[in-house]
Design a protein around this motif. Structure first.
Motif, PDB file in Angstrom:
ATOM      1  N   ARG A 148      28.704  31.189  36.994  1.00  0.00           N
ATOM      2  CA  ARG A 148      28.375  31.406  35.584  1.00  0.00           C
ATOM      3  C   ARG A 148      29.603  31.372  34.679  1.00  0.00           C
ATOM      4  NH1 ARG A 148      26.259  37.073  34.152  1.00  0.00           N
ATOM      5  NH2 ARG A 148      24.281  36.492  35.077  1.00  0.00           N
ATOM      6  N   CYS A 149      30.540  32.270  34.896  1.00  0.00           N
ATOM      7  CA  CYS A 149      31.663  32.358  33.948  1.00  0.00           C
ATOM      8  C   CYS A 149      32.829  31.471  34.340  1.00  0.00           C
ATOM      9  CB  CYS A 149      32.119  33.807  33.797  1.00  0.00           C
ATOM     10  SG  CYS A 149      33.043  34.432  35.216  1.00  0.00           S
ATOM     11  N   LYS A 150      32.708  30.875  35.529  1.00  0.00           N
ATOM     12  CA  LYS A 150      33.730  29.926  35.996  1.00  0.00           C
ATOM     13  C   LYS A 150      35.061  30.583  36.330  1.00  0.00           C
ATOM     14  CE  LYS A 150      30.862  26.561  35.339  1.00  0.00           C
ATOM     15  NZ  LYS A 150      30.138  26.044  36.517  1.00  0.00           N
ATOM     16  N   GLN A 164      30.034  38.242  44.604  1.00  0.00           N
ATOM     17  CA  GLN A 164      29.668  38.689  43.266  1.00  0.00           C
ATOM     18  C   GLN A 164      30.896  38.662  42.377  1.00  0.00           C
ATOM     19  OE1 GLN A 164      27.850  42.591  42.909  1.00  0.00           O
ATOM     20  NE2 GLN A 164      26.866  41.918  40.993  1.00  0.00           N
ATOM     21  N   CYS A 165      30.701  38.072  41.217  1.00  0.00           N
ATOM     22  CA  CYS A 165      31.831  37.876  40.304  1.00  0.00           C
ATOM     23  C   CYS A 165      32.276  39.206  39.709  1.00  0.00           C
ATOM     24  CB  CYS A 165      31.438  36.913  39.195  1.00  0.00           C
ATOM     25  SG  CYS A 165      32.746  36.641  38.003  1.00  0.00           S
ATOM     26  N   CYS A 166      33.570  39.441  39.713  1.00  0.00           N
ATOM     27  CA  CYS A 166      34.115  40.678  39.172  1.00  0.00           C
ATOM     28  C   CYS A 166      34.207  40.621  37.654  1.00  0.00           C
ATOM     29  CB  CYS A 166      35.489  40.930  39.773  1.00  0.00           C
ATOM     30  SG  CYS A 166      36.588  39.505  39.679  1.00  0.00           S
ATOM     31  N   PHE A 167      33.975  39.460  37.114  1.00  0.00           N
ATOM     32  CA  PHE A 167      34.054  39.342  35.658  1.00  0.00           C
ATOM     33  C   PHE A 167      32.674  39.419  35.011  1.00  0.00           C
ATOM     34  CE2 PHE A 167      37.826  37.397  37.377  1.00  0.00           C
ATOM     35  CZ  PHE A 167      38.829  37.947  36.589  1.00  0.00           C
ATOM     36  N   CYS A 168      31.700  38.706  35.607  1.00  0.00           N
ATOM     37  CA  CYS A 168      30.395  38.661  34.955  1.00  0.00           C
ATOM     38  C   CYS A 168      29.263  39.164  35.844  1.00  0.00           C
ATOM     39  CB  CYS A 168      30.101  37.237  34.494  1.00  0.00           C
ATOM     40  SG  CYS A 168      29.704  36.107  35.844  1.00  0.00           S
ATOM     41  N   SER A 169      29.564  39.545  37.083  1.00  0.00           N
ATOM     42  CA  SER A 169      28.579  40.074  38.031  1.00  0.00           C
ATOM     43  C   SER A 169      27.630  39.044  38.615  1.00  0.00           C
ATOM     44  CB  SER A 169      27.734  41.204  37.406  1.00  0.00           C
ATOM     45  OG  SER A 169      28.555  42.237  37.000  1.00  0.00           O
TER      46      SER A 169
HETATM   47 ZN    ZN Z   1      31.553  35.189  36.710  1.00  0.00          ZN
END
Ligand code: ZN
Length: 1153
Positions: free
Chosen positions: A486-488, A505-510
């Motif tokens: 998602r947030c790349k 799981q992304c630490c920036f956007c989950s």
């Molecule tokens: Zn992300």
């Protein structure tokens, strides 16, 4: 012919979405760039430390068949059979750019050789092993190839001498004190506060304030830094707020000064009756025996010898004596002669007329005005207020010994002035990123309340000291780096692997993303991938990815970049010897173009243009016997008249280039052309790069305002009368938008412009610098250039500029975890949208300051994350991504914010913010806003974090106790408060320089380093302990060196021993010292050697070669030196530190009341 003029269109980097506007994570087809060795990353030749006069390469045969003086360059295209014979074979290896050791452990891509971490000691998921990490040197753990070049970097360390013992002692004893609250009946001397320059003496000489000491620098053993600097004293009765504090050592207490107390303890109105108190109501303590409280004699106040008397008491104190901790009970203290106070001049309660004080703080209410005779002037003892030197020394001794290990979230790094090593264990080194605070408020309300800007100062390609490891280059093959769907965001240590490692799981956007099959790895019992320690992107704060073709413009791997040298050959340039100097230098310098790692020669091609009103292009194709010149006189529609032979490989065209460089000075030796063009020169370089389909850099050597008829023609619009008017901002704005548009085209092509200016008069830096600024280039200015005095500085700058590490066609994006986002950017770059910072070129010195704002709540548990991703083309043409990650803490208590701030970084941000502000607002408005913001920051602390005490105390957070002094330096800098000697071009120049400075540079620029040379230990390598920037600290019998990153000023006192003068200057008396010297004479004695080695050491530390200026005490030139004594009142009206601190206190009190 016009070659390939079409601008590249379409999304240059793929699709315009979340990632890098289109660096999608794609159907990778990335292949290593053909011809580019992959192993060499990180090995940029490096700035050559101590680069001396280069040894001319042996391959040069400059005399080979050149036309004699004045003869036109041959235009025939006849090829020379001689040329090839000289190519390469005779070339000596560069003498200072030694190739890297070839020891690189060749590791297959993705191989495990990287696991040097201890597997214990995990902190925040990152190993914190104390075991030395023996990673492969520098750049290539993951690629087969060679080792990096550890020795080729310039150290970024600052080196300081031993702590100044005297200063330490002083500050340990300073106590809270109050000024402004006394009731002495003697009227203050009028107008002293900000008197005209000539009225200085009474001020600096006479302070009587003494205080008992609470100003206790904390040490590691004292636990966490105290959060409050309890400053001063209460104003109101019972005036003893500082007493409780004095019993605990922690809080660093800055001597306070209280404005006149009010009946409520806050306002000025109820100041204790002034009637009849013949002395300040109380001094916290008497002077020590033998101590000269009153300071130096007023007749010569400015040259007391340092260190100043160790006063333990620094201020008049209203009310009863301080506790025994602070020494004997306060004696009655007679009014001090010359005891000067904020009453009148400064920020005083009663603002009397202030002749010549340019109204630095107009609009300040007459705080504290009261009926009846004004209280006597009082002055804070400078030794009692927070000392930059002390803070620097304390940090050095507390934090310089141990490496800074980055495994822990939210750690405040040592100061930039501390020499320390960094171990990357999961967060980016502070050399890459520094923050204003490492603990940020969870909510925007808190952030607004505190007014502390949340900003990161990022230097993505920072040079590391040789002991530290360059970022590893990770090659994921054709699939490219793993990113959040998602947030790349790029794979980093904070990504959480789940489902047995099949997803993360992304630490920036989950967002949850599938792990690509090739990247799958099992998790251990703690949920950590078993290859955690083997992959830089899982365990380190900084690393690089090899970019695939999807990250390249037009889906094509880039060509190696080119350098184009463009030399003004108008009358002034030729006459001054500049043209000859440049040509001579280039003959050898071209052998030191940036190379990567173990490459034998630079991949960078070079081209040459000369110009005045017309442009001359040169064909230097290797097959030619002679260079060919092609003149383009139609500058209205610039094109490049030749394609083949303009950009060439230095080795292949060695003889032709040498021939050209020999001929240029001769060809124009008799020129009478005084007019120049400028924009067409940039256009020509841009078109050349377009035609060659590559990025690159233009080195333009220019002397005058471009008044010749051509696009971008300028007029002289300098007008110093605009200063302090609403139109002052126009002096900083370009006079035409033409250059903004040109800059945009340059950025699209990756054409970076470095500008070397040699003006003898106004040439409109504000306009000429636009393209440089927006393309990420550097600007250098040598006003009134003279060969004898300025050539060393220019050549050193040029050498460093040509050789330094630089990335091209760069795009930077800063991603943040949910809750905050990057909202504002400061630096030399171009932005076509709100998120991507584009730079045609980004070198190792350039810094971008990024501000963050909340867009949601943050949590203390998860903290906040930053990921800075820089996509760029290396000097060999390799496309790469450099990633820096940083995790910060979040807080629900303001005290945590104030405990984890970094004032140096805050000042970096505030200066850039203010310097941008002058483009659109009156300078006074900008200054007032700065003062107001800082007052709010400190008032918020006072209100919410400090222990209850009288409002009359100035209480500063420990981490921000230098904020007032540093802020004052910014306020009185040339951009915000110019003295009469500062030119419009100087201001525009400084404004531009500061905007790209890192934290260390702004620190020394605004608060210069002042070293007593006569105190230097000639037997050691260390520098003498620095002293504070005030005339009071100088002794007539000593010699001092002051440096601010741009200048080195050597000040010689009138009473310096004749022997020292002989040893340093080689003359027999003070009067014989020439202040025209631009270097120190080379003399065979220990003092001369020591001083010259100090100068050399400082030069190496700075990104620019500093101009050396000799100043004799009481000489005319001394004004220049005094300009840098930033704790003193400035001639342009800038407040002294003491006065400014009083003013800040008043502002804070107003906010609190
Ligand atoms: Zn992300």
């Amino acid at each position: 012919m016009s070659v390939n003029q079409q601008a590249h269109t379409g999304p240059p980097y793929g699709q315009p979405q979340p990632g890098y506007q289109g660096y999608q994570q794609p159907a990778y087809g990335g292949q290593p760039l053909p011809g580019v060795p992959q192993s060499q990353y990180g090995a940029y030749n490096g700035p050559m430390p101590g680069y001396q006069q280069p040894v001319p390469p042996q391959g040069y045969f400059p005399s080979l068949g050149f036309p004699s003086k004045g003869s036109p360059v041959s235009l025939n295209s006849d090829t020379s059979s001689l040329a090839p014979n000289f190519i390469g074979s005779l070339r000596a290896p560069p003498t200072s750019g030694a190739p890297p050791p070839a020891s690189g452990a060749s590791l297959p891509s993705g191989h495990l050789a990287y696991s040097q971490f201890g597997h214990g000691d995990v902190q925040n998921g990152i190993p914190a092993s104390a075991a030395p990490m023996q990673r492969p040197p520098a750049s290539q753990p993951f690629l087969p190839g060679s080792a990096p070049t550890p020795a080729s970097q310039t150290s970024t360390f600052q080196q300081y001498g031993p702590p100044a013992a005297g200063v330490q002692q002083l500050s340990n004893h300073v106590a809270g004190m109050t000024i402004g609250s006394t009731t002495a009946s003697a009227p203050p001397p009028a107008g002293l506060g900000y008197g005209p320059p000539t009225s200085v003496p009474p001020v600096s000489g006479s302070f009587s304030a003494t205080g008992s000491g609470l100003y206790t620098p904390y040490t590691a053993s004292q636990g966490p830094p105290p959060t409050s600097v309890s400053q001063g004293l209460p104003l109101a009765q019972p005036p003893f707020p500082s007493q409780p504090i004095s019993t605990q050592r922690l809080p660093t207490q800055v001597p306070g000064f209280a404005p006149p107390p009010s009946s409520t303890g806050i306002g000025p109105s109820s100041y204790p009756p002034t009637t009849g108190a013949p002395r300040p109501p109380s001094m916290p303590g008497p002077p020590l025996p033998g101590q000269t409280v009153a300071g130096p004699p007023t007749s010569q106040p400015n040259h007391v010898s340092s260190p100043p008397p160790p006063s333990t008491m620094t201020g008049p104190h209203p009310g009863p004596p301080m506790s025994g901790l602070h020494g004997p009970p306060p004696p009655t203290h007679p009014p001090q002669p010359g005891y000067q106070m904020q009453q009148n001049g400064s920020f005083g309660q009663v603002r009397g007329p202030q002749p010549n004080y340019g109204g630095a703080y107009p609009g300040t209410p007459n705080y504290g005005s009261q009926p009846g005779p004004p209280p006597p002037p009082k002055r804070l003892d400078p030794d009692s207020i927070p000392s930059p030197i002390q803070v620097i020394e304390d940090d050095r001794s507390n934090r310089g010994a141990e490496p800074f290990v980055t495994g822990v979230r939210g750690q405040v790094p040592p100061l930039v002035t501390t020499n320390f090593l960094v171990k990357d264990q999961g967060n980016a080194s502070p050399r890459y990123i520094r923050c204003t605070s490492y603990n940020i408020p969870c909510t925007s309300d808190m952030a607004k309340q505190s007014q502390v800007p949340l900003a990161a100062v990022i230097k993505p390609l920072a040079t590391l000291p040789p002991e530290e490891t360059l970022p590893y280059l990770v090659d994921h093959g054709e699939s490219g780096p793993v990113r959040c769907n998602r947030c790349k965001a790029y794979m980093c240590p904070f990504m959480q692997f789940i489902e047995g490692g099949r997803r993360f799981q992304c630490c920036f956007c989950s967002c949850v993303t599938e792990v690509p099959p090739h990247y799958f790895q099992h998790l251990d019992h703690t949920g950590k991938r078993v290859d955690f320690y083997d992959r830089p992107e899982l365990s380190l704060g900084s690393y690089e990815f090899l970019a695939t073709v999807d990250y390249c413009k037009n889906n094509k791997f880039p060509s190696p970049p080119a350098f184009v040298f463009m030399i003004d050959v108008s009358y002034n340039a030729v006459k001054s010897g500049l043209v000859r100097l440049i040509c001579e230098e280039l003959k050898s310098l071209l052998d030191y173009l940036p190379r990567e790692g173990n490459m034998e020669e630079s991949a960078i091609r070079v081209g040459f243009v000369t110009y005045n009103k017309v442009l001359h292009f040169y064909n230097v194709k290797s097959s030619l016997a002679q260079p060919q010149m092609m003149v383009v006189s139609d500058v209205a529609d610039m094109f490049v008249p030749l394609l083949d032979g303009f950009l060439v490989n230095v080795n292949e065209s060695r003889t032709v280039i040498a021939s050209l460089l020999d001929q240029i000075p001769e060809m124009f030796a008799d020129t009478r052309e005084t007019e120049t063009v400028f924009a067409p020169v940039i256009q020509a370089g841009l078109e050349a790069l377009k035609a060659a389909e590559c990025a690159g850099k233009l080195f333009i050597f220019h002397t005058s305002l471009p008044i010749a008829e051509a696009p971008g023609k300028l007029k002289n619009r300098d007008d110093k009368k605009l200063i302090n008017t609403d139109k002052e901002k126009t002096l900083f704005q370009p006079q035409t938008s033409f250059y903004n548009n040109l800059a945009k085209d340059c950025v699209a092509q990756g054409c970076c412009v470095d500008l070397f200016l040699f003006p003898n008069q106004y040439l409109d830096v504000a306009t000429l610098g636009v393209v440089t600024y927006q393309t990420g280039g550097s600007i250098y200015k040598y006003a009134y250039f003279q060969l004898e005095t300025d050539q060393d500085r220019f050549l050193n700058d040029l050498r460093r500029d040509v050789q330094k590490e630089v990335g091209f066609d760069a795009v930077m994006r800063v991603r943040t975890s949910t809750g905050i986002r990057a909202t504002d950017f400061f630096g030399a770059f171009y932005m076509s949208n709100t998120t991507d910072v584009e730079m045609a070129g980004l070198d190792c010195d350039k810094t971008i300051t990024v501000e963050f704002k909340h867009d949601d709540k943050l949590s203390e548990d998860s903290g906040a994350l930053l990921q800075c991703a820089l996509l760029y083309t290396s000097c060999a043409g390799q496309r790469r991504l450099r990633i820096h990650n940083l995790s910060l803490n979040c807080c629900t208590q303001l005290a945590d914010l104030y405990r984890n701030c970094e004032t140096d970084t805050l000042i970096n941000y505030l200066a850039k913010y203010a310097y941008r502000g002058v483009l659109s607002s009156p300078v006074k408005t900008v200054r007032d806003a700065l003062i107001n913001q800082c007052a709010q920051i400190l008032a918020c602390y006072r209100k919410n974090c400090a222990s209850p005490s009288s409002a009359g105390q100035l209480i500063l957070p420990e981490c921000m106790k230098l904020l007032p002094v540093y802020l004052n330096c910014v306020l009185k800098s040339d951009v915000l408060q110019p003295g009469p000697e500062v030119t419009t071009d100087d201001r525009a120049y400084i404004r531009q320089l500061v905007t790209s400075m890192d934290v260390a540079e702004t620190n020394v620029f605004f608060y210069p380093r002042l070293l007593p040379l006569t105190k230097a230990d000639v037997d050691s390598d260390s520098l003498p302990a620095a002293i504070r920037n005030s005339e009071e600290r100088l002794s007539k019998g000593d010699i001092y060196l002051l440096e601010n990153g741009l200048n080195i000023v050597v000040w010689v006192g009138v009473n310096v021993q004749q022997g020292l003068i002989q040893n340093l200057f080689g003359v027999s008396s003070f009067s014989q010292i020439s202040n025209a010297l631009s270097t120190l004479p080379v003399l065979e004695n220990t003092f001369s050697k020591k001083v010259r080695s100090i100068v050399d050491m400082l030069q190496v530390q700075r990104s620019r070669y500093m101009k050396l200026i000799i100043v004799k005490q009481e000489d005319k030139m001394e004004m220049l030196f005094k300009h840098f004594l930033v704790e003193d009142k400035s001639l342009s009206g800038g407040a002294s530190y003491v006065d400014f601190l009083c003013h800040m206190h008043k502002e804070i009190r107003q906010l609190l009341s």
